[in-house]
Design a protein around this motif. Structure first.
Motif, PDB file in Angstrom:
ATOM      1  N   ALA A 107       0.831  -1.209   0.000  1.00 48.65           N
ATOM      2  CA  ALA A 107       0.000   0.000   0.000  1.00 48.65           C
ATOM      3  C   ALA A 107       0.863   1.256   0.000  1.00 48.65           C
ATOM      4  O   ALA A 107       0.547   2.246  -0.672  1.00 48.65           O
ATOM      5  N   SER A 108       1.969   1.223   0.732  1.00 50.58           N
ATOM      6  CA  SER A 108       2.877   2.376   0.781  1.00 50.58           C
ATOM      7  C   SER A 108       3.484   2.643  -0.585  1.00 50.58           C
ATOM      8  O   SER A 108       3.614   3.796  -1.009  1.00 50.58           O
ATOM      9  N   VAL A 109       3.864   1.570  -1.286  1.00 54.03           N
ATOM     10  CA  VAL A 109       4.427   1.732  -2.630  1.00 54.03           C
ATOM     11  C   VAL A 109       3.405   2.391  -3.556  1.00 54.03           C
ATOM     12  O   VAL A 109       3.739   3.300  -4.330  1.00 54.03           O
ATOM     13  N   LYS A 110       2.156   1.971  -3.462  1.00 53.71           N
ATOM     14  CA  LYS A 110       1.117   2.545  -4.322  1.00 53.71           C
ATOM     15  C   LYS A 110       0.883   4.016  -4.001  1.00 53.71           C
ATOM     16  O   LYS A 110       0.720   4.849  -4.900  1.00 53.71           O
ATOM     17  N   VAL A 111       0.875   4.354  -2.707  1.00 57.07           N
ATOM     18  CA  VAL A 111       0.689   5.758  -2.298  1.00 57.07           C
ATOM     19  C   VAL A 111       1.842   6.621  -2.803  1.00 57.07           C
ATOM     20  O   VAL A 111       1.641   7.717  -3.330  1.00 57.07           O
ATOM     21  N   LEU A 112       3.063   6.118  -2.670  1.00 53.41           N
ATOM     22  CA  LEU A 112       4.220   6.866  -3.155  1.00 53.41           C
ATOM     23  C   LEU A 112       4.149   7.070  -4.659  1.00 53.41           C
ATOM     24  O   LEU A 112       4.492   8.142  -5.171  1.00 53.41           O
ATOM     25  N   SER A 113       3.675   6.057  -5.372  1.00 50.62           N
ATOM     26  CA  SER A 113       3.525   6.179  -6.819  1.00 50.62           C
ATOM     27  C   SER A 113       2.498   7.254  -7.171  1.00 50.62           C
ATOM     28  O   SER A 113       2.709   8.060  -8.086  1.00 50.62           O
ATOM     29  N   ILE A 117       6.463  10.208  -6.840  1.00 48.24           N
ATOM     30  CA  ILE A 117       7.858  10.219  -6.401  1.00 48.24           C
ATOM     31  C   ILE A 117       8.736   9.699  -7.538  1.00 48.24           C
ATOM     32  O   ILE A 117       8.287   8.977  -8.427  1.00 48.24           O
ATOM     33  N   ASP A 118      10.019  10.071  -7.484  1.00 52.44           N
ATOM     34  CA  ASP A 118      10.936   9.707  -8.570  1.00 52.44           C
ATOM     35  C   ASP A 118      11.580   8.345  -8.377  1.00 52.44           C
ATOM     36  O   ASP A 118      12.090   7.753  -9.328  1.00 52.44           O
ATOM     37  N   GLY A 119      11.613   7.834  -7.142  1.00 58.52           N
ATOM     38  CA  GLY A 119      12.225   6.541  -6.864  1.00 58.52           C
ATOM     39  C   GLY A 119      12.024   6.173  -5.413  1.00 58.52           C
ATOM     40  O   GLY A 119      11.581   6.997  -4.596  1.00 58.52           O
ATOM     41  N   ILE A 120      12.346   4.921  -5.077  1.00 54.36           N
ATOM     42  CA  ILE A 120      12.101   4.409  -3.719  1.00 54.36           C
ATOM     43  C   ILE A 120      13.333   3.675  -3.215  1.00 54.36           C
ATOM     44  O   ILE A 120      13.954   2.895  -3.946  1.00 54.36           O
ATOM     45  N   VAL A 121      13.676   3.910  -1.943  1.00 61.41           N
ATOM     46  CA  VAL A 121      14.653   3.090  -1.226  1.00 61.41           C
ATOM     47  C   VAL A 121      13.890   2.177  -0.285  1.00 61.41           C
ATOM     48  O   VAL A 121      13.068   2.647   0.521  1.00 61.41           O
ATOM     49  N   ILE A 122      14.147   0.888  -0.372  1.00 64.97           N
ATOM     50  CA  ILE A 122      13.515  -0.090   0.519  1.00 64.97           C
ATOM     51  C   ILE A 122      14.588  -0.634   1.458  1.00 64.97           C
ATOM     52  O   ILE A 122      15.664  -1.033   1.023  1.00 64.97           O
ATOM     53  N   THR A 123      14.302  -0.657   2.751  1.00 67.11           N
ATOM     54  CA  THR A 123      15.294  -1.059   3.741  1.00 67.11           C
ATOM     55  C   THR A 123      14.940  -2.386   4.406  1.00 67.11           C
ATOM     56  O   THR A 123      13.770  -2.658   4.705  1.00 67.11           O
ATOM     57  N   SER A 124      15.957  -3.219   4.592  1.00 69.26           N
ATOM     58  CA  SER A 124      15.949  -4.357   5.526  1.00 69.26           C
ATOM     59  C   SER A 124      15.026  -5.517   5.212  1.00 69.26           C
ATOM     60  O   SER A 124      15.013  -6.488   5.956  1.00 69.26           O
ATOM     61  N   GLU A 125      14.223  -5.435   4.178  1.00 70.55           N
ATOM     62  CA  GLU A 125      13.247  -6.482   3.915  1.00 70.55           C
ATOM     63  C   GLU A 125      13.516  -7.190   2.586  1.00 70.55           C
ATOM     64  O   GLU A 125      14.017  -6.569   1.642  1.00 70.55           O
ATOM     65  N   PRO A 126      13.176  -8.464   2.504  1.00 72.00           N
ATOM     66  CA  PRO A 126      13.338  -9.182   1.233  1.00 72.00           C
ATOM     67  C   PRO A 126      12.346  -8.691   0.190  1.00 72.00           C
ATOM     68  O   PRO A 126      11.306  -8.120   0.528  1.00 72.00           O
ATOM     69  N   TYR A 128       9.730  -9.783  -2.344  1.00 72.39           N
ATOM     70  CA  TYR A 128       8.882 -10.917  -2.719  1.00 72.39           C
ATOM     71  C   TYR A 128       8.372 -10.733  -4.149  1.00 72.39           C
ATOM     72  O   TYR A 128       8.336  -9.607  -4.676  1.00 72.39           O
ATOM     73  N   PRO A 129       7.961 -11.822  -4.802  1.00 74.05           N
ATOM     74  CA  PRO A 129       7.507 -11.719  -6.199  1.00 74.05           C
ATOM     75  C   PRO A 129       6.387 -10.704  -6.416  1.00 74.05           C
ATOM     76  O   PRO A 129       6.390  -9.992  -7.424  1.00 74.05           O
ATOM     77  N   ASP A 130       5.430 -10.613  -5.473  1.00 75.71           N
ATOM     78  CA  ASP A 130       4.333  -9.654  -5.675  1.00 75.71           C
ATOM     79  C   ASP A 130       4.833  -8.220  -5.595  1.00 75.71           C
ATOM     80  O   ASP A 130       4.367  -7.340  -6.329  1.00 75.71           O
ATOM     81  N   SER A 131       5.830  -7.974  -4.712  1.00 77.41           N
ATOM     82  CA  SER A 131       6.416  -6.634  -4.632  1.00 77.41           C
ATOM     83  C   SER A 131       7.140  -6.294  -5.926  1.00 77.41           C
ATOM     84  O   SER A 131       6.983  -5.199  -6.476  1.00 77.41           O
ATOM     85  N   TYR A 132       7.934  -7.241  -6.413  1.00 80.85           N
ATOM     86  CA  TYR A 132       8.698  -6.988  -7.630  1.00 80.85           C
ATOM     87  C   TYR A 132       7.762  -6.734  -8.811  1.00 80.85           C
ATOM     88  O   TYR A 132       8.023  -5.849  -9.636  1.00 80.85           O
ATOM     89  N   GLU A 133       6.679  -7.491  -8.898  1.00 80.28           N
ATOM     90  CA  GLU A 133       5.725  -7.309  -9.989  1.00 80.28           C
ATOM     91  C   GLU A 133       5.103  -5.917  -9.927  1.00 80.28           C
ATOM     92  O   GLU A 133       4.905  -5.257 -10.959  1.00 80.28           O
ATOM     93  N   LEU A 134       4.808  -5.445  -8.713  1.00 76.40           N
ATOM     94  CA  LEU A 134       4.245  -4.102  -8.558  1.00 76.40           C
ATOM     95  C   LEU A 134       5.257  -3.036  -8.994  1.00 76.40           C
ATOM     96  O   LEU A 134       4.897  -2.093  -9.697  1.00 76.40           O
ATOM     97  N   PHE A 135       6.519  -3.200  -8.591  1.00 71.85           N
ATOM     98  CA  PHE A 135       7.549  -2.248  -9.016  1.00 71.85           C
ATOM     99  C   PHE A 135       7.642  -2.207 -10.545  1.00 71.85           C
ATOM    100  O   PHE A 135       7.787  -1.136 -11.144  1.00 71.85           O
TER     101      PHE A 135
END
Length: 338
Positions: A107-113, A117-126, A128-135
């Motif tokens: 949900a945070s990724v969608k809100v940022l989109s 925003i021009d880009g995202i830094v993701i910290t400390s977490e793996p 997952y395929p659903d996250s990558y597909e959303l990116f």
């Protein structure tokens, strides 16, 4: 009431598009018109809307940062590095706290989109395929900090957790300790859980020590309270231990608190080494010896790498591994010394 670009155009007796050109490509506008528009801007105290300017340039100069738990002191120095790097490159940060929840992360990724925003830094977490597909669908540049992805070609900045844990354990062994326990994150955590366990076990095997995780390791999340309880369980099943490797500073402080409350002296009876070198490591009693990560530099380099991606520059390397070291303080005793 706040002035608008329409007010500026009316005062200068020009079109809105001419005002926009002065704001973004002033050399394209004749000097006399340009001066009239700049005078109107000054008189009206007009400030261009950042989002509107972003639509013109296809940039908002805003970066998103996704953090699993902002209450964790690990992130204070990382974010400071990110903020300084963003300021240097003319960017701003929006920080999203996901409380380790996958649905909230997406949900945070969608809100940022939606905020363009021009880009995202993701910290400390793996990743997952659903996250990558959303990116991939959103086409947003991504950089990972204090994590990485071997499955996907995503730039990252981190230390080698497995080697850092090996070095921490070997440090204890070289100080004469053989009966070493560990307080760790979950084996299901592929970022800082399993790799640090693997480093711990590899150091034991390398030095000919029995690697029995069911005896030597107790599991807890990084919170102080759970770490306190983990130290209690570890000591109950392994009372002859002389040293503990805690895979975060907060876990180490939970261990020290339990030992202190039960009149077990640190480091005289049990030595403790942590991981991260957060500010609290130098505030404990005794001051905590720990594996130091370059937290500020990690955050700084992650944002620098993201800015390079956004601007179409070639990255020097996809996955950056930063150096770690042992920050020696007072919580580890050398039992080789009589």
């Amino acid at each position: 009431m706040k002035s608008t670009i329409r007010d500026v155009a009316r005062m200068a007796n020009v079109s809105i598009s001419t005002v926009s050109r002065v704001l973004n490509n002033p050399d394209l506008v004749a000097k006399d018109k340009r001066e009239k528009i700049l005078e109107a801007i000054e008189q009206l105290n007009y400030t261009p809307n950042a989002l509107a300017r972003g639509l013109i340039h296809k940039r908002t100069q805003t970066l998103g940062v996704i953090i699993p738990d902002i209450s964790n002191l690990f992130y204070a120095e990382v974010i400071r590095g990110m903020e300084d790097s963003a300021h240097e490159s003319g960017n701003n940060l929006i920080i999203c706290n996901t409380v380790n929840d996958q649905a909230r992360r997406l949900a945070s990724v969608k809100v940022l989109s939606e905020k363009q925003i021009d880009g995202i830094v993701i910290t400390s977490e793996p990743i997952y395929p659903d996250s990558y597909e959303l990116f991939r669908q959103l086409n947003i540049p991504i950089v990972l900090a204090a994590t990485h992805s071997l499955e996907y070609e995503i730039p990252s900045v981190r230390v080698n957790d497995e080697q850092a844990a090996y070095d921490a354990t070997e440090y204890l062994i070289r100080k004469g300790h053989k009966r070493i326990g560990m307080i760790s994150g979950s084996t299901l955590d592929p970022i800082s859980g399993l790799p640090r366990i693997q480093g711990f076990m590899r150091a034991l095997r390398t030095h000919g020590l029995e690697a029995a995780p069911e005896i030597r390791i107790e599991y807890a999340n990084y919170h102080f309270e759970e770490s306190y309880e983990a130290m209690k369980k570890l000591y109950a099943k392994f009372p002859e231990l002389t040293a503990v490797f805690a895979s975060s500073d907060e876990r180490a402080l939970g261990a020290i608190s339990y030992l202190h409350e039960n009149r077990i002296q640190v480091p005289e009876q049990v030595s403790v080494i942590g991981f991260d070198n957060t500010r609290m490591a130098g505030m404990s009693y005794p001051k905590l010896t720990t594996v130091a990560q370059p937290l500020y530099q990690m955050g700084f380099q992650a944002v620098r790498k993201l800015d390079q991606l956004i601007n179409g520059k070639q990255l020097d390397e996809l996955r950056t591994y930063m150096s770690h070291w042992i920050e020696e303080r007072h919580s580890v005793r050398d039992i080789n010394i009589n």
